[in-house]
Design a protein around this motif. Sequence first.
Motif, mmCIF file in Angstrom:
data_model
loop_
_atom_site.group_PDB
_atom_site.id
_atom_site.type_symbol
_atom_site.label_atom_id
_atom_site.label_comp_id
_atom_site.label_asym_id
_atom_site.label_seq_id
_atom_site.Cartn_x
_atom_site.Cartn_y
_atom_site.Cartn_z
ATOM 1 N N ASP A 132 -79.037 9.429 -47.846
ATOM 2 C CA ASP A 132 -78.955 7.980 -47.777
ATOM 3 C C ASP A 132 -80.286 7.309 -48.047
ATOM 4 O O ASP A 132 -80.343 6.125 -48.331
ATOM 5 C CB ASP A 132 -78.407 7.520 -46.415
ATOM 6 C CG ASP A 132 -79.344 7.879 -45.269
ATOM 7 O OD1 ASP A 132 -79.243 7.234 -44.235
ATOM 8 O OD2 ASP A 132 -80.159 8.804 -45.422
ATOM 9 N N ASP A 150 -80.572 0.762 -52.028
ATOM 10 C CA ASP A 150 -80.700 0.580 -50.584
ATOM 11 C C ASP A 150 -81.666 -0.537 -50.231
ATOM 12 O O ASP A 150 -82.674 -0.740 -50.876
ATOM 13 C CB ASP A 150 -81.198 1.871 -49.925
ATOM 14 C CG ASP A 150 -80.130 2.949 -49.961
ATOM 15 O OD1 ASP A 150 -80.465 4.084 -49.625
ATOM 16 O OD2 ASP A 150 -78.985 2.645 -50.323
ATOM 17 N N GLU A 200 -78.465 -0.570 -39.681
ATOM 18 C CA GLU A 200 -77.533 -1.260 -40.574
ATOM 19 C C GLU A 200 -76.332 -0.355 -40.832
ATOM 20 O O GLU A 200 -76.397 0.861 -40.665
ATOM 21 C CB GLU A 200 -78.206 -1.623 -41.895
ATOM 22 C CG GLU A 200 -78.660 -0.424 -42.711
ATOM 23 C CD GLU A 200 -79.301 -0.840 -44.026
ATOM 24 O OE1 GLU A 200 -79.246 -2.034 -44.366
ATOM 25 O OE2 GLU A 200 -79.857 0.035 -44.704
ATOM 26 N N TRP A 201 -75.228 -1.002 -41.219
ATOM 27 C CA TRP A 201 -74.032 -0.228 -41.527
ATOM 28 C C TRP A 201 -74.223 0.545 -42.827
ATOM 29 O O TRP A 201 -74.694 0.009 -43.821
ATOM 30 C CB TRP A 201 -72.815 -1.158 -41.657
ATOM 31 C CG TRP A 201 -72.245 -1.563 -40.332
ATOM 32 C CD1 TRP A 201 -72.368 -2.758 -39.704
ATOM 33 C CD2 TRP A 201 -71.456 -0.733 -39.479
ATOM 34 N NE1 TRP A 201 -71.722 -2.741 -38.496
ATOM 35 C CE2 TRP A 201 -71.137 -1.511 -38.330
ATOM 36 C CE3 TRP A 201 -70.978 0.578 -39.545
ATOM 37 C CZ2 TRP A 201 -70.374 -1.016 -37.279
ATOM 38 C CZ3 TRP A 201 -70.212 1.075 -38.499
ATOM 39 C CH2 TRP A 201 -69.923 0.282 -37.378
ATOM 40 N N ARG A 202 -73.865 1.831 -42.787
ATOM 41 C CA ARG A 202 -73.893 2.690 -43.971
ATOM 42 C C ARG A 202 -72.497 3.251 -44.169
ATOM 43 O O ARG A 202 -71.781 3.530 -43.203
ATOM 44 C CB ARG A 202 -74.892 3.835 -43.809
ATOM 45 C CG ARG A 202 -76.266 3.416 -43.377
ATOM 46 C CD ARG A 202 -77.021 2.740 -44.489
ATOM 47 N NE ARG A 202 -77.246 3.652 -45.603
ATOM 48 C CZ ARG A 202 -77.890 3.323 -46.715
ATOM 49 N NH1 ARG A 202 -78.344 2.087 -46.854
ATOM 50 N NH2 ARG A 202 -78.075 4.196 -47.672
ATOM 51 N N GLY A 234 -75.402 1.502 -48.815
ATOM 52 C CA GLY A 234 -75.448 0.294 -48.007
ATOM 53 C C GLY A 234 -74.423 -0.725 -48.476
ATOM 54 O O GLY A 234 -73.803 -0.570 -49.530
ATOM 55 N N GLU A 235 -74.265 -1.791 -47.694
ATOM 56 C CA GLU A 235 -73.276 -2.817 -48.034
ATOM 57 C C GLU A 235 -73.601 -3.505 -49.350
ATOM 58 O O GLU A 235 -72.714 -4.023 -50.031
ATOM 59 C CB GLU A 235 -73.183 -3.861 -46.904
ATOM 60 C CG GLU A 235 -72.529 -3.306 -45.642
ATOM 61 C CD GLU A 235 -72.459 -4.331 -44.522
ATOM 62 O OE1 GLU A 235 -73.036 -5.423 -44.693
ATOM 63 O OE2 GLU A 235 -71.820 -4.040 -43.494
#
Length: 318
Positions: A8, A14, A56-58, A75-76
Amino acid sequence: MGNSSKDDSATSGDASAGDAQPSNSKLYSSGEKVLAYHGPRIYEAKVQKAEIRKNEWRYFVHYLGWSKNWDEWVGEDRLMKPTEENVKKQQALDKKQNAEKNVRTGRSSQPKAKTSVDAKVDKEDIKNIVSKGKKRRHDLGVEKGSVTVEKLVKIQIPATLKKQLVDDWTFVTQQDKLVTLPRSPTIDEILTKYLEYKTKKDTTVADSIGESLKGIRRYFDRALPMMLLYTKERKQYIETIVDGVSPSTIYGAEHLLRLFVKLPELLAYMTIEEETLNRLQQILLDFLKFLQKSQSTFFLSTYDGTKVSGGKGKGKEE
């Protein structure tokens, strides 16, 4: 598909860690179909799972129609809902990329039939790559027991080398940095090191492995100016490859690795016997493992070369 990494921290789109605070509710749920940016294109994907990572949302996504080897955390900012507007955006990007590719390769919208000379050259290159050191049939055309390479050639690039490809893309296209040429070791030197590595284990494979490496070298020299360069590298290529100099004596592992992404495309129009195909896959996989084993030696960790100045000329996909 373009280059990517499962890690990630390696995805090119990102956001910086810690910049955004996680929302109480995630935007995408497990099992939800989405559109995902990957390099210069947008692909259909499915969310496999979602977690909060680095504040943060992944989202762990699978690209529909692609091998699981391309699954990754994103990422979003890399995802979109498959709305009518976003689907049109995806189609527009595809159209743009295909049009630019046709311009760069000099192709028209109509497919051009291969000449008998073109076909012969391709067949000879294939035979060099997969040669076992014994006399083979001259014609590798459609025969009983043959298979279509386009459907079956699978080149699984190790995760750490995928990250290398992403870093390569970022340095050139996002940071405007180039690999300093000539590289050390060069592609020729890397191929020689691989031959020495293999013959230490078994001296009887020297001839067959040597012929295989000659095939890879020939493919690289032919493919580099046509499909392995980014637009911003074109000027450097023109200034460097002069007087009949072989690109494999100038370029290094960074550009050689790009060849392995394109090989299925290069082999798409070939038909090849199943036994030969299996041998080809073994050679390519073993060589990639060799690159991975010496990754810190063969690859640059950062590009310190002269920055791009203008990006003129026709180049490859970015």
